[in-house]
Design an enzyme around this catalytic site. Structure first.
Site, PDB file in Angstrom:
ATOM      1  CD  GLU A 168     -36.224  38.464   3.645  1.00 58.20           C
ATOM      2  OE1 GLU A 168     -36.689  38.372   2.495  1.00 58.20           O
ATOM      3  OE2 GLU A 168     -35.007  38.614   3.873  1.00 58.20           O
TER       4      GLU A 168
ATOM      5  CG  HIS B 115     -33.279  41.214   2.240  1.00 57.35           C
ATOM      6  ND1 HIS B 115     -32.941  40.099   2.960  1.00 57.35           N
ATOM      7  CD2 HIS B 115     -32.116  41.778   1.858  1.00 57.35           C
ATOM      8  CE1 HIS B 115     -31.627  39.994   3.019  1.00 57.35           C
ATOM      9  NE2 HIS B 115     -31.101  40.998   2.360  1.00 57.35           N
TER      10      HIS B 115
ATOM     11  CB  CYS C  52     -29.678  38.890   0.110  1.00 60.46           C
ATOM     12  SG  CYS C  52     -28.619  40.328  -0.010  1.00 60.46           S
TER      13      CYS C  52
HETATM   14  N1  GLN Z   1     -23.172  41.148   1.262  1.00 57.33           N
HETATM   15  C1  GLN Z   1     -23.685  39.935   1.825  1.00 57.33           C
HETATM   16  C2  GLN Z   1     -22.866  38.707   1.395  1.00 57.33           C
HETATM   17  O1  GLN Z   1     -21.930  38.822   0.707  1.00 57.33           O
HETATM   18  C3  GLN Z   1     -25.135  39.732   1.460  1.00 57.33           C
HETATM   19  C4  GLN Z   1     -25.991  40.814   2.073  1.00 57.33           C
HETATM   20  C5  GLN Z   1     -27.368  40.357   2.458  1.00 57.33           C
HETATM   21  O2  GLN Z   1     -27.674  39.163   2.529  1.00 57.33           O
HETATM   22  N2  GLN Z   1     -28.221  41.309   2.765  1.00 57.33           N
HETATM   23  O3  GLN Z   1     -23.200  37.622   1.774  1.00 57.33           O
END
Ligand code: GLN
Length: 192
Positions: free
Chosen positions: A176, A174, A80
């Protein structure tokens, strides 16, 4: 003796990543100082907020050392926000935002908008049997990849959400937080 895997511990879901590796019997350490980059065999860049991870890594003197370590072949696994940090090009970035880079891909932040911020999906993932249960939390999408990048997972309706390029593994979601340990096991293999 085998070195541990490091989890960048500036912001984000550090604990969940460590708990996943613990279930696999893989030793981890929290990385907060540049000197620790020599003590690990791979680095996890957790989910959280990429702009905050960038700022804190600069304050902690970790930004350039991590960039260099990745460029020199340290295996890295970004989930992410961590995926955003690995991308060579970030779309919908804030002004001046930069990541560690290394991954020849264009990644769009918050690609699923605000109304449907979060969702779960079952995905095929190359190298893993059956499906992977994935949680997407204000997730980024991988919009395009260079020739050296292997797409390892896509959404059922299309949309790249997992890639691998040499020492780098990046996913939009994710594992995890859903008890899906097999992608971490795969990264552990990459760090062998
Ligand atoms: N929207 C977040 C970002 O721009 C990422 C979201 C997340 O890691 N769950 O870093």
């Amino acid at each position: 003796m085998r070195k541990p895997i490091g989890v960048l511990a500036l912001q984000g879901d550090v604990r969940e990543h460590r708990a996943t590796f613990e279930r696999l019997g893989v030793e981890t350490i929290e990385v907060k100082h540049a000197s620790q980059l020599n003590e690990i065999r791979g680095l996890v860049l957790p989910g959280g907020e990429s702009t905050v991870i960038e700022k804190l890594s600069k304050i902690y003197g970790l930004f350039e050392p991590i960039r260099e370590a990745i460029a020199n072949g340290l295996p890295a696994f970004g989930t992410c926000a961590g995926l955003i940090m690995l991308a060579n090009k970030i779309e919908d970035a804030i002004a001046g935002q930069e990541g560690f880079g290394g991954l020849d891909a264009v990644v769009r932040r918050n690609a699923f908008g605000h109304q449907v911020d979060s969702f779960e999906a079952d995905l095929a993932f190359s190298g893993i049997e059956g499906s992977v249960h994935a949680a997407f939390i204000r997730a980024p999408l991988i919009e395009s990849v260079g020739v050296g990048v292997e797409v390892v997972s896509s959404l059922p309706g299309g949309g790249i959400v997992g890639v691998r390029q040499g020492n780098l593994l990046g996913i939009s979601f994710h594992p995890e937080v859903t008890g899906e340990d097999r992608i971490h096991a795969l990264f552990d293999d990459m760090c062998a």
